[in-house]
Design an enzyme around this catalytic site. Structure first.
Site, PDB file in Angstrom:
ATOM      1  N   VAL A 309     -25.957  58.989-131.786  1.00 44.70           N
ATOM      2  CA  VAL A 309     -26.418  57.979-130.687  1.00 44.70           C
ATOM      3  C   VAL A 309     -26.087  56.390-131.120  1.00 44.70           C
ATOM      4  O   VAL A 309     -25.682  55.618-130.448  1.00 44.70           O
ATOM      5  CB  VAL A 309     -27.766  58.338-130.076  1.00 44.70           C
ATOM      6  CG1 VAL A 309     -28.087  57.234-128.949  1.00 44.70           C
ATOM      7  CG2 VAL A 309     -27.585  59.768-129.739  1.00 44.70           C
ATOM      8  N   ALA A 310     -26.442  56.282-132.284  1.00 51.87           N
ATOM      9  CA  ALA A 310     -26.519  54.856-132.847  1.00 51.87           C
ATOM     10  C   ALA A 310     -25.198  54.433-132.771  1.00 51.87           C
ATOM     11  O   ALA A 310     -24.883  52.983-132.637  1.00 51.87           O
ATOM     12  CB  ALA A 310     -27.337  54.810-134.077  1.00 51.87           C
ATOM     13  N   GLU A 314     -21.023  52.534-126.845  1.00 51.30           N
ATOM     14  CA  GLU A 314     -20.977  53.098-125.321  1.00 51.30           C
ATOM     15  C   GLU A 314     -20.758  51.564-124.498  1.00 51.30           C
ATOM     16  O   GLU A 314     -20.399  51.670-123.430  1.00 51.30           O
ATOM     17  CB  GLU A 314     -21.790  53.927-124.940  1.00 51.30           C
ATOM     18  CG  GLU A 314     -23.215  53.588-124.995  1.00 51.30           C
ATOM     19  CD  GLU A 314     -23.944  53.703-126.289  1.00 51.30           C
ATOM     20  OE1 GLU A 314     -23.516  54.265-127.102  1.00 51.30           O
ATOM     21  OE2 GLU A 314     -24.987  53.122-126.874  1.00 51.30           O
ATOM     22  N   ASP A 356       9.557  24.973-114.027  1.00 51.97           N
ATOM     23  CA  ASP A 356      10.297  24.323-113.141  1.00 51.97           C
ATOM     24  C   ASP A 356      10.004  22.734-113.423  1.00 51.97           C
ATOM     25  O   ASP A 356       9.270  22.259-114.152  1.00 51.97           O
ATOM     26  CB  ASP A 356       9.729  24.388-111.630  1.00 51.97           C
ATOM     27  CG  ASP A 356      10.010  25.486-110.820  1.00 51.97           C
ATOM     28  OD1 ASP A 356      10.942  25.947-111.285  1.00 51.97           O
ATOM     29  OD2 ASP A 356       9.234  25.798-109.953  1.00 51.97           O
ATOM     30  N   ASP A 648       8.989  29.254-107.213  1.00 48.00           N
ATOM     31  CA  ASP A 648       8.689  29.054-105.871  1.00 48.00           C
ATOM     32  C   ASP A 648       9.254  29.840-104.750  1.00 48.00           C
ATOM     33  O   ASP A 648       8.700  29.949-103.673  1.00 48.00           O
ATOM     34  CB  ASP A 648       8.596  27.628-105.842  1.00 48.00           C
ATOM     35  CG  ASP A 648       9.710  26.728-106.053  1.00 48.00           C
ATOM     36  OD1 ASP A 648      10.774  27.312-106.031  1.00 48.00           O
ATOM     37  OD2 ASP A 648       9.854  25.826-106.024  1.00 48.00           O
ATOM     38  N   ASP A 652      13.158  33.852-106.238  1.00 47.15           N
ATOM     39  CA  ASP A 652      12.569  33.826-107.614  1.00 47.15           C
ATOM     40  C   ASP A 652      11.388  34.962-107.882  1.00 47.15           C
ATOM     41  O   ASP A 652      11.399  35.170-109.133  1.00 47.15           O
ATOM     42  CB  ASP A 652      11.569  32.542-107.744  1.00 47.15           C
ATOM     43  CG  ASP A 652      12.545  31.162-107.844  1.00 47.15           C
ATOM     44  OD1 ASP A 652      13.683  31.323-108.424  1.00 47.15           O
ATOM     45  OD2 ASP A 652      11.927  30.154-107.603  1.00 47.15           O
ATOM     46  N   GLU A 717     -27.156  50.950-141.006  1.00 46.63           N
ATOM     47  CA  GLU A 717     -27.690  52.081-140.113  1.00 46.63           C
ATOM     48  C   GLU A 717     -27.363  53.176-140.819  1.00 46.63           C
ATOM     49  O   GLU A 717     -28.212  54.316-141.109  1.00 46.63           O
ATOM     50  CB  GLU A 717     -27.713  52.165-138.779  1.00 46.63           C
ATOM     51  CG  GLU A 717     -28.148  51.299-137.860  1.00 46.63           C
ATOM     52  CD  GLU A 717     -27.934  51.149-136.430  1.00 46.63           C
ATOM     53  OE1 GLU A 717     -27.074  52.093-136.010  1.00 46.63           O
ATOM     54  OE2 GLU A 717     -28.241  50.276-135.761  1.00 46.63           O
ATOM     55  N   THR A 747     -32.120  45.475-129.216  1.00 48.91           N
ATOM     56  CA  THR A 747     -31.977  44.254-129.551  1.00 48.91           C
ATOM     57  C   THR A 747     -30.414  43.714-129.791  1.00 48.91           C
ATOM     58  O   THR A 747     -30.177  42.652-129.967  1.00 48.91           O
ATOM     59  CB  THR A 747     -32.666  44.308-131.103  1.00 48.91           C
ATOM     60  OG1 THR A 747     -31.750  45.261-131.890  1.00 48.91           O
ATOM     61  CG2 THR A 747     -34.153  44.856-131.346  1.00 48.91           C
TER      62      THR A 747
HETATM   63  P1  ADP Z   1      14.166  21.742-108.101  1.00 49.92           P
HETATM   64  O1  ADP Z   1      13.309  22.115-107.480  1.00 49.92           O
HETATM   65  O2  ADP Z   1      14.517  22.480-109.697  1.00 49.92           O
HETATM   66  O3  ADP Z   1      14.183  20.366-108.678  1.00 49.92           O
HETATM   67  P2  ADP Z   1      15.863  22.440-106.232  1.00 49.92           P
HETATM   68  O4  ADP Z   1      16.558  23.727-106.200  1.00 49.92           O
HETATM   69  O5  ADP Z   1      14.939  21.995-105.223  1.00 49.92           O
HETATM   70  O6  ADP Z   1      15.629  22.042-107.768  1.00 49.92           O
HETATM   71  O7  ADP Z   1      17.309  21.410-106.035  1.00 49.92           O
HETATM   72  C1  ADP Z   1      18.298  21.392-106.842  1.00 49.92           C
HETATM   73  C2  ADP Z   1      19.188  20.520-106.042  1.00 49.92           C
HETATM   74  O8  ADP Z   1      19.416  20.795-104.813  1.00 49.92           O
HETATM   75  C3  ADP Z   1      18.718  19.144-106.025  1.00 49.92           C
HETATM   76  O9  ADP Z   1      19.293  18.178-107.110  1.00 49.92           O
HETATM   77  C4  ADP Z   1      19.358  18.412-104.921  1.00 49.92           C
HETATM   78  O10 ADP Z   1      20.546  17.616-105.132  1.00 49.92           O
HETATM   79  C5  ADP Z   1      19.625  19.679-104.019  1.00 49.92           C
HETATM   80  N1  ADP Z   1      18.653  19.563-103.059  1.00 49.92           N
HETATM   81  C6  ADP Z   1      17.266  19.831-103.171  1.00 49.92           C
HETATM   82  N2  ADP Z   1      16.599  19.801-101.968  1.00 49.92           N
HETATM   83  C7  ADP Z   1      17.470  19.609-101.001  1.00 49.92           C
HETATM   84  C8  ADP Z   1      17.503  19.562 -99.803  1.00 49.92           C
HETATM   85  N3  ADP Z   1      15.981  19.618 -98.850  1.00 49.92           N
HETATM   86  N4  ADP Z   1      18.344  19.410 -98.989  1.00 49.92           N
HETATM   87  C9  ADP Z   1      19.575  19.229 -99.556  1.00 49.92           C
HETATM   88  N5  ADP Z   1      19.665  19.406-100.852  1.00 49.92           N
HETATM   89  C10 ADP Z   1      18.705  19.539-101.538  1.00 49.92           C
HETATM   90 MG    MG Z   2      12.833  22.505-105.431  1.00 47.65          MG
END
Ligand code: ADP
Ligand code: MG
Length: 932
Positions: A309-310, A314, A356, A648, A652, A717, A747
């Site tokens: 037990v000691a 657990e 990013d 994002d 991705d 122990e 304890t």
């Molecule tokens: P990160 O988020 O890594 O900076 P993005 O994928 O958002 O890269 O953007 C990559 C490239 O796409 C940018 O360098 C820009 O030239 C172009 N880009 C980004 N946002 C827009 C947008 N809303 N409309 C048109 N081109 C864009």
């Molecule tokens: Mg972007």
């Protein structure tokens, strides 16, 4: 999936609810729920008393009273008595119960009662700890409230998903998690239904589907709560919310699956079993030895039970779960919402962070500072007066979908790049209101992470105009001309050269550069048929360059990460030199930086990529596609790295899932990414990743601390029993069974819990990451626990015991049983053993507080929980020694002041021995480092 019949039969119900007056606040949601979403749209709108322009805010608020909030309630909530009962069926509890039964029939009912007490107390503790851990994880949902884009009062706005009501017009776009069941009224999207059907192939949903669907889930114009949008954009009208959705039905039916065990928990579980096994073997071996040494069978059995037990640890597992949960809760408070307990542990062993750039390293608050036109260049922070510049700004602003600042949304919503362009148009006095822009737009070709450009077709005073913006290298191939002060010119190599030089000049300053181009379509030809047709024959207007400064604190976090032996690679869609400059500003790649562009990466063989990644450089992967992200992640993992990777977008998600720690952003980024991720940063900040790694290391280190502490007591122990056995009974038993249980129960627990709350020891982030394969229980820990701390304790305790007997005139072999002259001295001597073990454990607790550093660097009295735990331990021990009823149970006798003085230095000796060894180790380490 089979639909339940009531669903289909309930067609008549909706008109009843629709006939109700608006002020009807009947909350009988079971009758209010049903609407037939398959009716023709006009009828559906009528049933739901709504239109394409949505509800008014007041009407939505009224409906919220009728329909309730749009949330899922888990009807099959766990019932706690079951949970508590479950604790008693744990294998270790069963083992202990067996021991109790044995003790009862072996003729030692007191021991049986004590063992049952151990079981009860442990089950109670484990139950409370697990409930707390669970609550900590459930509370995380509050840190990431889901949002929904709706049309209320005729304008687009964002509301909390829980405020959605039937009749709301909900806009669903790529990356969104759909948060109610709805019918598409406009647009087309692709939907991932896997949350409902398990089928992961995306399906298309649009306002006018090719019909023939037999079930609700197959209907081509319906979207469902819990599914995710992987492409396109559509307006929908909400038909069901909350528990009335398909997801709600499933949630109501299904119980939650069993929680996944973390590697740490698995490892400790295994260790627990091994130790339990050893304890049982030692206990059983003791039986014949004990009998041989002169104990009766009954006494021998009770001693083996006591030993078992000691030594069965657990309480270890629940304590670990709680420590992980405490880590999760603390991290959430500091901006990192971790979805699994085990992630805390993985975080601590992170060796590579792939991050990013935009929004994570930088603020994501962009502002256009430079304009370049053929033959002219402007600093837009001063006044610009040029018709071509205005044209450029207007075209860039027309090519957006973001919602600019308004009274309801002071910060604006949408892509910060686009917000910067809207602001530029405003500053150049060609302001574009989102409402006017949306009214004029005829087609939108959304920003595409592969093409890295975006286009719109708008109606400008009767003429259709294509506006395109994006990365220079992807816009340029769509252009045939440039707009020079004299008018459109052919795009020749001189221009191309100058464009490239300008781009590099801006990039060297860390600016984000977009090219803008337009074309006015001939009225006769009509709107372009597809993207390719629209994005061709364009006239380049110029370049816009925007600043996006690094966030405060990122540079410091990068330094911390480097000190902790973590490498940082940047993976971005942006232009290499731009990303390179931002990386330089925050200190990434301070001893070796390399920029690899997407096309170069695609040409690299896997072997070359591996060599590059094993080198010392920190790498900026620029113009990268999401697929390449996955490739980088896999390559790193194949080399045994523990990878944290941010992302994002929808694309991705695979990389986020494959990384050891997928990191999504709570503010920017999509719901899809958040769902695929293991950790969500509520502040989107790179520095928070490093904070999380720090916390992960600390939690892991603390788990080792209390494992060390709990293991250490086994030696003092067990050794007394060995000595008794080896001496063949010439030395009487130094410790009673119930005394062992008192240590185990009364304890130990609180100080162990307190060790889980230790602050990080200095230098924790100055070490190389722990290899992923390194277990929490390793040889170094066992040596320290059993040989050093346990060994010193056993020596002290046995010394104290024998000294007390010897002072009373005892010689080996003298009888000490009840009624003999030495009996009182014997009771005092066992009490010394008992109190001595407690004293040694106090020393062990202080020693365990640090792994390498000196205790003085963290401060003797800095862990208040531990001090309270020790105070409790002392009071409990004093009661066992001095309270007459307890003396009878535990076989103790009051100690004199002189006897107490014998054990008083024990804690300091145990802790001091460990302190000296740590000092030696630190010095040896220093010498070794200097030597290399
Ligand atoms: P990160 O988020 O890594 O900076 P993005 O994928 O958002 O890269 O953007 C990559 C490239 O796409 C940018 O360098 C820009 O030239 C172009 N880009 C980004 N946002 C827009 C947008 N809303 N409309 C048109 N081109 C864009
Ligand atoms: Mg972007």
């Amino acid at each position: 999936m089979v639909l339940s019949p009531p669903r289909i039969e309930a067609v008549t119900a909706p008109s009843r609810s629709a006939d109700r007056s608006d002020t009807d606040t009947d909350t009988d949601t079971d009758t209010a729920e049903t609407v037939d979403e398959r009716r023709p749209l006009v009828d559906l709108f009528r049933d739901l008393r709504t239109s394409r322009s949505g509800l008014s805010t007041r009407e939505a608020a009224r409906r919220q009273v009728v329909y309730g909030p749009n949330t899922l309630t888990r009807r099959a909530a766990r019932r706690w008595p079951q949970e508590l009962l479950g604790q008693f069926t744990q294998p270790l509890a069963v083992l202990l119960a067996l021991a109790a039964v044995l003790a009862w029939f072996g003729g030692t009912p007191a021991l049986a009662v004590a063992v049952v007490a151990v079981i009860l107390l442990n089950a109670g503790f484990a139950f409370v700890q697990e409930m707390q851990a669970e609550r900590a994880v459930e509370a995380l949902a509050a840190f990431l409230p889901p949002r929904a884009r709706v049309i209320r009062d005729g304008v687009r706005s964002e509301v909390a998903a829980r405020d959605l009501v039937p009749g709301d017009v909900l806009v669903v776009a790529e990356g969104d998690r759909v948060c109610a069941d709805a019918r598409v009224i406009d647009g087309t999207l692709t939907l991932d239904l896997s949350a409902l059907t398990g089928e992961s192939l995306p399906v298309t949903r649009s306002a006018e589907p090719a019909d023939g669907a037999t079930s609700l889930l197959e209907a081509g114009d319906l979207v469902f709560s819990g599914t995710t949008c992987t492409g396109g954009e559509a307006s929908t009208v909400v038909t069901r919310t909350g528990m009335h959705t398909e997801l709600g039905r499933i949630a109501a039916l299904s119980q939650r699956g069993p929680a996944q065990r973390s590697p740490l928990e698995r490892q400790v579980r295994r260790a627990t079993w091994i130790i339990a096994l050893v304890a049982v073997v030692v206990g059983v071996l003791f039986l014949p030895v004990g009998v041989w040494a002169g104990l009766g069978w009954a006494a021998a059995i009770s001693f083996s039970i006591g030993l078992i037990v000691a030594n069965v640890p657990e309480g270890l597992l629940p304590t670990i779960t709680l420590a992980l949960a405490a880590g999760v809760r603390e991290l959430a408070g500091r901006g990192a919402v971790v979805k699994r307990l085990s992630a805390v542990e993985t975080l601590g062993s992170t060796t590579v962070i792939c991050t990013d750039k935009t929004g994570t390293l930088t603020e994501n608050r962009m502002r256009v500072t430079q304009l370049w036109l053929p033959g002219a260049e402007y600093d837009t922070t001063t006044t610009v007066d040029d018709a071509r510049a205005r044209g450029l700004a207007a075209a860039a602003a027309a090519c957006t979908t973001a919602q600019a600042q308004s009274s309801t949304q002071p910060a604006g919503s949408g892509d910060p790049t686009e917000l910067a362009l809207l602001r530029l148009a405003d500053e150049l006095k060609v302001a574009v209101t989102p409402a006017a822009r949306d009214a004029a737009v005829r087609a939108v070709f959304h920003f595409d992470t592969h093409l890295k450009r975006m286009s719109t077709v708008t109606d400008q005073a009767g003429a259709l105009v294509v506006c395109t913006k994006g990365a220079l290298e992807t816009v340029l191939p769509c252009c045939t001309q440039v707009l020079d002060p004299q008018g459109p010119q052919l795009l020749d190599d001189t221009f191309r050269g100058e464009l490239q030089r300008t781009l590099d000049r801006y990039a060297a300053r860390g600016l984000r550069v977009l090219a803008v181009a337009t074309r006015t379509l001939e009225p006769a030809r009509g709107a372009p048929a597809d993207r390719q047709q629209a994005e061709s024959g364009l006239t380049l207007l110029g370049l816009v360059a925007m600043v996006d400064p690094p966030r405060d604190g990122v540079a410091a976090a990068v330094t911390d990460a480097h000190r902790a032996g973590i490498r940082i690679h940047v993976i971005t869609g942006d232009y290499g030199p731009t990303a390179g400059e931002i990386a330089r500003q925050v200190g990434i790649g301070h001893d070796g930086r390399r920029i690899i562009a997407g096309d170069e990466l695609d040409r690299l063989t896997d072997a070359t990529l591996d060599t590059i990644l094993t080198g010392n450089d920190e790498i900026i992967f620029a113009r990268v596609s999401p697929e390449a992200k996955l490739r980088i992640c896999e390559a790193l993992r194949a080399q045994g790295e523990t990878v944290a990777m941010t992302g994002d977008g929808v694309n991705d998600a695979p990389a986020l899932r494959h990384a050891d720690i997928g990191v999504a952003m709570g503010r920017s980024g999509t719901d899809v990414a958040r769902e695929a991720a293991t950790m969500v940063l509520t502040d989107d900040n790179f520095a928070t990743i490093v904070t999380a790694v720090d916390a992960g290391r600390r939690v892991f280190a603390n788990v080792r601390k209390f494992v060390l502490y709990i293991f250490a007591h086994a030696v003092p122990e067990v050794v007394p029993f060995l000595i008794f056995a080896v001496s063949g009974g010439a030395i009487p038993l130094p410790l009673t069974v119930l005394q062992i249980l008192a240590i185990d129960l009364g304890t130990e627990t609180l100080p162990a819990l307190a060790l889980g709350r230790e602050p990080a020891e200095p230098g924790l982030m100055d070490r190389a990451p722990r290899p992923r394969t390194a277990g929490v229980i390793d040889r170094a820990l066992l040596i320290r626990a059993w040989l050093l701390l346990g060994g010193v304790s056993a020596l002290l305790v046995m010394g104290g015991y024998l000294f007390t007997l010897w002072r009373a005139g005892w010689h080996p072999g003298d009888p000490t049983g009840v009624g003999t002259a030495l009996h009182h001295a014997y009771l005092q001597a066992t009490t010394i053993t008992f109190a001595g073990i407690v004293a040694c454990q106090i020393g062990t607790a202080f020693a365990a507080r640090t792994d390498r550093a000196s205790l003085f660097t963290v401060g003797l009295l800095t862990n208040r929980f531990l001090l309270w735990g020790i105070a409790f331990e002392l009071v409990f021990t004093a009661a066992v020694i001095y309270a007459p009823p307890l003396q009878d149970i535990f076989g103790t006798a009051a100690l004199s002041a002189a006897q107490l003085a014998v054990i008083a230095p024990f804690p300091i000796i145990v802790w001091g021995a460990d302190e000296v060894i740590r000092w030696l180790r630190r010095n040896r380490h220093h010498v070794a480092v200097r030597g290399t």
